[in-house]
Design an enzyme around this catalytic site. Structure first.
Site, PDB file in Angstrom:
ATOM      1  N   ASP A 120       0.825  -1.212   0.000  1.00  0.00           N
ATOM      2  CA  ASP A 120       0.000   0.000   0.000  1.00  0.00           C
ATOM      3  C   ASP A 120       0.857   1.259   0.000  1.00  0.00           C
ATOM      4  O   ASP A 120       0.604   2.206  -0.747  1.00  0.00           O
ATOM      5  CB  ASP A 120      -0.935  -0.002   1.221  1.00  0.00           C
ATOM      6  CG  ASP A 120      -1.754  -1.274   1.311  1.00  0.00           C
ATOM      7  OD1 ASP A 120      -1.855  -1.983   0.294  1.00  0.00           O
ATOM      8  OD2 ASP A 120      -2.275  -1.569   2.397  1.00  0.00           O
ATOM      9  N   TYR A 151      -7.058 -10.894   8.685  1.00  0.00           N
ATOM     10  CA  TYR A 151      -5.830 -10.621   7.940  1.00  0.00           C
ATOM     11  C   TYR A 151      -4.631 -11.263   8.647  1.00  0.00           C
ATOM     12  O   TYR A 151      -3.848 -11.998   8.022  1.00  0.00           O
ATOM     13  CB  TYR A 151      -5.636  -9.102   7.808  1.00  0.00           C
ATOM     14  CG  TYR A 151      -4.436  -8.710   6.982  1.00  0.00           C
ATOM     15  CD1 TYR A 151      -4.557  -8.524   5.609  1.00  0.00           C
ATOM     16  CD2 TYR A 151      -3.184  -8.528   7.560  1.00  0.00           C
ATOM     17  CE1 TYR A 151      -3.467  -8.165   4.828  1.00  0.00           C
ATOM     18  CE2 TYR A 151      -2.092  -8.170   6.801  1.00  0.00           C
ATOM     19  CZ  TYR A 151      -2.236  -7.983   5.432  1.00  0.00           C
ATOM     20  OH  TYR A 151      -1.145  -7.625   4.686  1.00  0.00           O
TER      21      TYR A 151
HETATM   22  C1  GLA Z   1      -3.907  -5.147   2.465  1.00  0.00           C
HETATM   23  C2  GLA Z   1      -2.532  -4.967   3.075  1.00  0.00           C
HETATM   24  C3  GLA Z   1      -1.440  -5.169   1.996  1.00  0.00           C
HETATM   25  C4  GLA Z   1      -1.640  -6.487   1.274  1.00  0.00           C
HETATM   26  C5  GLA Z   1      -3.079  -6.645   0.809  1.00  0.00           C
HETATM   27  C6  GLA Z   1      -3.376  -7.999   0.243  1.00  0.00           C
HETATM   28  O1  GLA Z   1      -4.159  -4.150   1.537  1.00  0.00           O
HETATM   29  O2  GLA Z   1      -2.417  -3.688   3.646  1.00  0.00           O
HETATM   30  O3  GLA Z   1      -0.175  -5.079   2.591  1.00  0.00           O
HETATM   31  O4  GLA Z   1      -1.245  -7.562   2.096  1.00  0.00           O
HETATM   32  O5  GLA Z   1      -4.004  -6.409   1.876  1.00  0.00           O
HETATM   33  O6  GLA Z   1      -2.639  -8.243  -0.895  1.00  0.00           O
END
Ligand code: GLA
Length: 398
Positions: free
Chosen positions: A181, A230
Site C-alpha cells: 500500500d 488478515y
Molecule cells: C492489504 C494490506 C497489503 C496487502 C493486501 C493484500 O491491503 O495492507 O499489505 O497484504 O491487503 O494483498
C-alpha cells in the site's frame, strides 16, 4: 478521472487569513506545506507482499490531501473533516485506536529514526471511500510522511519512506500489513501499473494496455483490516512455508505444495499465494504486450482463487465479479486488497467503461439491495508535497 478536491492555493490561504479571528491566526499561518498521497488499487498479487512475493498495483487519483507543518513548540494538533480532532503537547506518543494513529505512527517512527520533530499541526481531507480496501490508511501515512519530509527537510529515499510508513502501521497501529500500500502510494505513475518485488524491495512501472480503463466498484460492505482475519491468514501462510521448509511462500512451487501433504486449509491458503505470484509474473509479459484481454483473464482467475482457496471474498464481492465479467467490454475482475469486504477492480474497454460500470451497479443493486459506488479511472501519479506559497515544481523530494 477524478481529482482530489482539496488543493489549497496561496490565494485561498490568504482569503482564509483575512476572515480569521486573531486567536487562530497563528495556527493557520503554520499550515505552510501542502501534500497529497493517493490511495491504491491492487491489480494482481493478492496477499503476496508479506510472503516476500510480487505484486502489481496502481495509484489512484483519489487520496488524502493535507496541509500543515512541523513546529518546535511540541504542539501536536491533527484535524480531519468529520472526525474527532487530536491534540497533545506531550513528547511520548501513544496510540488511541482512532484515525490519528496513522499520522502519529509516522511521527513516532521518524522520531525513533533520529529526526527531531517536536510538534506537528496538520489538517487532512480525504476523497477516498473509507473501508473500500483502497488504502486510505497508507495514503494518510504517506501524506504525513511527505509533509514531514518537506517541512523538516528530511532527506529520505522513496523506498525508505515506504518502509517507515509500513513500520508505523505494523508497530504503532498494530496491523501487520506488507509493503504494497505504501509503495503504491509513493511510486504511482500516470497510466502505469506498479510492479513491486517485495523481497528485492524493487519497483518498476509498466504501462497499462492502451484503450483499457479500470473500473473500481465498492461493494458497500465495510472492510476492516484491524479485524483478525488478515493476521490469521498471514500466520497460516508463514506456517505453510515453515512446513515446506522454505524461507517464505515466495520460494514454494505448486509441485512442492502438492508433494507436501499439508492439511487442506493450509494447502489452499498456500496455493493462493503461489498461484498469485505466478499470475503476476505472467501478467508482466501480458502488460508489456498491451494485452488487456489476457490481463483480464488473470484477474478473474485470481478472484476464483481468493474465493476458493484463500476465502477472503464475500458474497457481495463474488456477486460483483460475476456481474462484471458478464458485462460487455469487461476483460476481467477480482477483489482488490485484503478482502473480507471492500471493492472489486475490473479492467475494461475505455470506450464503453462508463456504460459497463453503470450496468454493474444497476444489476448489483437489483440483486443485493446495496449501492455499489463505481469509479472509472486510469492509474494516477504518486505522492507529492509542495510549499503552499512556493512556485517550485511538485515532487516528493523537491
Ligand atoms: C492489504 C494490506 C497489503 C496487502 C493486501 C493484500 O491491503 O495492507 O499489505 O497484504 O491487503 O494483498
Amino acid at each position: 478521472m477524478i481529482s482530489p478536491t482539496f488543493h489549497p492555493t496561496s490565494e485561498t490561504a490568504l482569503i482564509k487569513l483575512a476572515k480569521t479571528p486573531r486567536s487562530v491566526l497563528c495556527y493557520l499561518s503554520a499550515m505552510d506545506i501542502s501534500a497529497f498521497a493517493p490511495g491504491r488499487v491492487e491489480l494482481l498479487g493478492n496477499h503476496t507482499d508479506y510472503n516476500e512475493g510480487v505484486v502489481l498495483s496502481a495509484a489512484l487519483d483519489l487520496g488524502i490531501s493535507v496541509e500543515g507543518s512541523v513546529n518546535q513548540g511540541g504542539l501536536i494538533r491533527l484535524e480531519s473533516e468529520g472526525m474527532t480532532s487530536f491534540e497533545s503537547g506531550g513528547t511520548e506518543l501513544a496510540a488511541t485506536g482512532g484515525w490519528s494513529d496513522y499520522p502519529l505512527g509516522v511521527l513516532h517512527v521518524l522520531r525513533h529514526a533520529g529526526y527531531s520533530l517536536p510538534g506537528l499541526e496538520a489538517r487532512y481531507h480525504s476523497t477516498l471511500p473509507l473501508g473500500a480496501g483502497l488504502s486510505s490508511s497508507a495514503a494518510m501515512e504517506v501524506a504525513t510522511g511527505v509533509l514531514l519530509m518537506k517541512s523538516a527537510q528530511i532527506p529520505l529515499q522513496p523506498m525508505e519512506l515506504a518502509k517507515l510508513c509500513r513500520r508505523a502501521e505494523n508497530e504503532f497501529v498494530g496491523v501487520n500489513c506488507g509493503l504494497l500500500d505504501q509503495v503504491s502510494s509513493i511510486f504511482g505513475e500516470s497510466g502505469h501499473a506498479i510492479y513491486l518485488d517485495c523481497r528485492a524491495e524493487s519497483v518498476e512501472t509498466v504501462p497499462c494496455p492502451p484503450g483499457a480503463s479500470l473500473i473500481i466498484v465498492n461493494s458497500g460492505v465495510k472492510h476492516a483490516l484491524t479485524g483478525g482475519e488478515y493476521n490469521e491468514r498471514r500466520t497460516m501462510c508463514f506456517d505453510a512455508a515453515r512446513r515446506m521448509e522454505v524461507p517464505a511462500l515466495r520460494d514454494a512451487t505448486m509441485d512442492m505444495l502438492n508433494a507436501a501433504g499439508l492439511p487442506d486449509v493450509v494447502r489452499r491458503r498456500a496455493a493462493h499465494v503461489i498461484g498469485e505470484n505466478d499470475r503476476v509474473l505472467q501478467a508482466l509479459g501480458i502488460l508489456r504486450a498491451g494485452d488487456a484481454t489476457g490481463f483480464g483473464k488473470l484477474m478473474t482467475q485470481s478472484h476464483e482463487s481468493s474465493r476458493q482457496n484463500f476465502e477472503n471474498s464475500t458474497p457481495e464481492l463474488d456477486t460483483l465479479v460475476e456481474i462484471a465479467t458478464s458485462v460487455p467490454g469487461v476483460f476481467g475482475a477480482r477483489l482488490t486488497g485484503g478482502g473480507f469486504g471492500g471493492a472489486i477492480v475490473a479492467m475494461a474497454d475505455s470506450s464503453t467503461a462508463e456504460e459497463s460500470s453503470r450496468q454493474i451497479t444497476t444489476r448489483y443493486k437489483a440483486l443485493t439491495g446495496h449501492d455499489g459506488a463505481a469509479l472509472v479511472c486510469q492509474p494516477g501519479a504518486g505522492a507529492w508535497a509542495a510549499n503552499k506559497l512556493g512556485t517550485g515544481k511538485k515532487g516528493m523530494t523537491e
